[in-house]
Structure formats: structure tokens, C-alpha cells
Design an enzyme around this catalytic site. Structure first.
Site, short mmCIF file in Angstrom:
data_model
loop_
_atom_site.label_atom_id
_atom_site.label_comp_id
_atom_site.label_asym_id
_atom_site.label_seq_id
_atom_site.Cartn_x
_atom_site.Cartn_y
_atom_site.Cartn_z
N ALA A 33 0.83 -1.20 0.00
CA ALA A 33 0.00 0.00 0.00
C ALA A 33 0.86 1.25 0.00
O ALA A 33 2.01 1.22 0.43
CB ALA A 33 -0.91 0.01 1.23
N ASN A 34 0.30 2.33 -0.50
CA ASN A 34 0.93 3.64 -0.36
C ASN A 34 0.28 4.36 0.80
O ASN A 34 -0.88 4.12 1.13
CB ASN A 34 0.72 4.45 -1.64
CG ASN A 34 1.83 4.22 -2.62
OD1 ASN A 34 2.29 3.11 -2.78
ND2 ASN A 34 2.26 5.28 -3.27
N ARG A 35 1.01 5.28 1.39
CA ARG A 35 0.51 6.03 2.54
C ARG A 35 -0.21 7.27 2.05
O ARG A 35 0.45 8.23 1.69
CB ARG A 35 1.70 6.48 3.36
CG ARG A 35 1.69 5.99 4.75
CD ARG A 35 2.89 6.56 5.49
NE ARG A 35 3.68 5.51 6.09
CZ ARG A 35 3.21 4.69 7.04
NH1 ARG A 35 2.00 4.80 7.51
NH2 ARG A 35 3.99 3.76 7.53
#
Ligand code: CTP
Ligand code: CA
Length: 218
Positions: A33-35
Site C-alpha cells: 500500500a501507499n501512505r
């Protein structure tokens, strides 16, 4: 009223906004995932809709409510986000606030087991949605990218503006303003140079950007 005048500035304009992270599956229980909270992108979508725009909001997995009057399309992966953006065309402007995963991995059909040790993941590059849109025959006339950086946000943003062939980049330094907060300090980078805006709430930044978008499309 001034609210009504503001509302009319983007009346009938179709604008695409991407927001939030993308998630790339690893196996049935794990992902990369990206933040990104999605807060800045959602605030921009809301500010544009307040000015009368017809907004398509392509959202990665976030826990935010849909602002009123907005057509929201939920996606998970970068490939799904790209397909949703393409399906929403044509548009007069696109604001790509999403933090898109740069890579995906071959997905294991069954859960990877700890006892088998750290998995060797088979990586591939995701499509660059913004660069693809810039090169598309249906390119929106105003194309805005974001750049969340830990180095020199202005220099990185200027390099991205050239590389992605978009019109503006909204750059910020995530070591000063960690992702997920309610405030932001951004630099608006265009062909004319870089404007550094004072730190403000994401909502205020969204309204300021929406005003600039309305001026550019007028
Ligand atoms: N973007 C995109 N598709 C991708 C990656 C990024 O559309 N696969 C968009 C983002 O939504 C953002 C802009 O491109 O508007 C810049 O994203 P960023 O991750 O900063 O750029 P990259 O070219 O991926 O560079 P970096 O190596 O810094 O991650
Ligand atoms: Ca990236």
C-alpha cells in the site's frame, strides 16, 4: 450571492480527481500500500463541486465520506484506477492527487505461509496514469499532478512537470508535513515557475487550487 457566483465559475465542467492510495495484492490476505489518507484529494473534489463542476472522484481505499454531489468510483489497484480514469473521459481537467503504487507483484493464489520463509516476489511496474493521460488523444486541457517528496520538493516537482508533460504540479515535502495530517504546505509549479503557498488546512488549499483551476479553464 457570492456563493452563487462562485458556484457558477465551474458550471458544467467535467473534472476528474484521483485520491487516496492504491493497494496491490500479494496473496489473499496481504497487500502493498501507499501512505495516503485521501484528505487532500477529497477536499479538492468537494471544492470543485462547490463551484458547480461535475466531479468524478476515483478513490483508492480510504475511510472518507463522499462529499455531496460527487460521482465516486472506488478502486483498489493502480490498474483499476487507470481503467476508471479512462472510462470517465472526456474531462476538461484532471487532478491526480492519488498516491499510486509504482509496482505490483504477481499475486499468489493461496496464502503464503510463514514457515516457507520470506517470499521472492515477482515485481512489475504499474502504468503511470498521469503520464498516460498526458499522451492520450483525450488529454484533458488542464492536467495537474502531485508530488509528495522527501528531498527538494520544488526541484523534484519541476522535474516531474517536464517528465510527465502535465500542466501543473502541486509539490509538498512530506518530511515537514507527514502524510495523513490536516494541514499542508505546498508549492504550485507551472511552466512560469514555482509559487510557495503558506501552510494551510487541506480544505483551504483545495479552495485556493479550485479558484486557480476555474481561472485557467475560464
Ligand atoms: N502517478 C500516476 N500513476 C503512477 C504513479 C504516479 O498517475 N503509476 C501520478 C500521481 O498521482 C501524481 C504524480 O503522478 O499526481 C506524481 O507521482 P509520484 O509518485 O510523485 O511520481 P513518480 O513518477 O512515480 O516518481 P517517484 O519515483 O518520485 O515515485
Ligand atoms: Ca511514485
Amino acid at each position: 450571492s457570492s456563493a452563487l457566483a462562485a458556484q457558477q465559475k465551474l458550471a458544467e465542467r467535467h473534472i476528474i480527481v484521483t485520491a487516496g492510495p492504491t493497494h496491490e495484492p500479494i496473496d489473499p490476505v496481504r497487500m502493498l500500500a501507499n501512505r495516503s489518507s485521501g484528505k487532500q484529494g477529497f477536499a479538492i473534489a468537494e471544492a470543485l463541486a462547490d463551484m458547480g463542476a461535475r466531479v468524478t472522484l476515483v478513490a483508492g481505499p480510504v475511510t472518507l465520506a463522499t462529499p455531496p454531489g460527487i460521482a465516486r468510483i472506488d478502486v483498489e489497484t493502480a490498474a483499476e484506477m487507470q481503467a476508471a480514469v479512462e472510462a470517465a473521459l472526456p474531462a476538461e481537467a484532471a487532478i491526480m492527487a492519488a498516491a499510486v503504487a509504482d509496482w505490483r507483484v504477481d499475486v499468489a493464489p493461496a496464502k503464503l505461509k510463514k514457515a516457507d520463509g520470506p517470499p521472492a516476489l515477482a515485481w512489475s511496474a504499474n502504468p503511470d496514469i498521469l503520464a498516460g493521460l498526458a499522451a492520450s488523444p483525450q488529454r484533458p486541457r488542464l492536467l495537474i499532478g502531485f508530488a509528495a517528496e522527501t528531498g527538494n520538493a520544488i526541484a523534484e516537482g519541476q522535474a516531474k512537470l517536464a517528465r510527465k508533460r502535465c500542466d501543473w504540479i502541486v509539490a509538498n515535502d512530506v518530511s515537514e508535513d507527514p502524510m495523513g495530517g490536516d494541514d499542508n504546505k505546498v508549492h504550485l509549479i507551472t511552466a512560469d515557475g514555482a509559487e510557495s503557498w503558506e501552510r494551510a488546512s487541506k480544505r483551504e488549499i483545495a479552495h485556493r487550487l479550485a479558484d486557480r483551476i476555474a481561472d485557467a479553464l475560464a
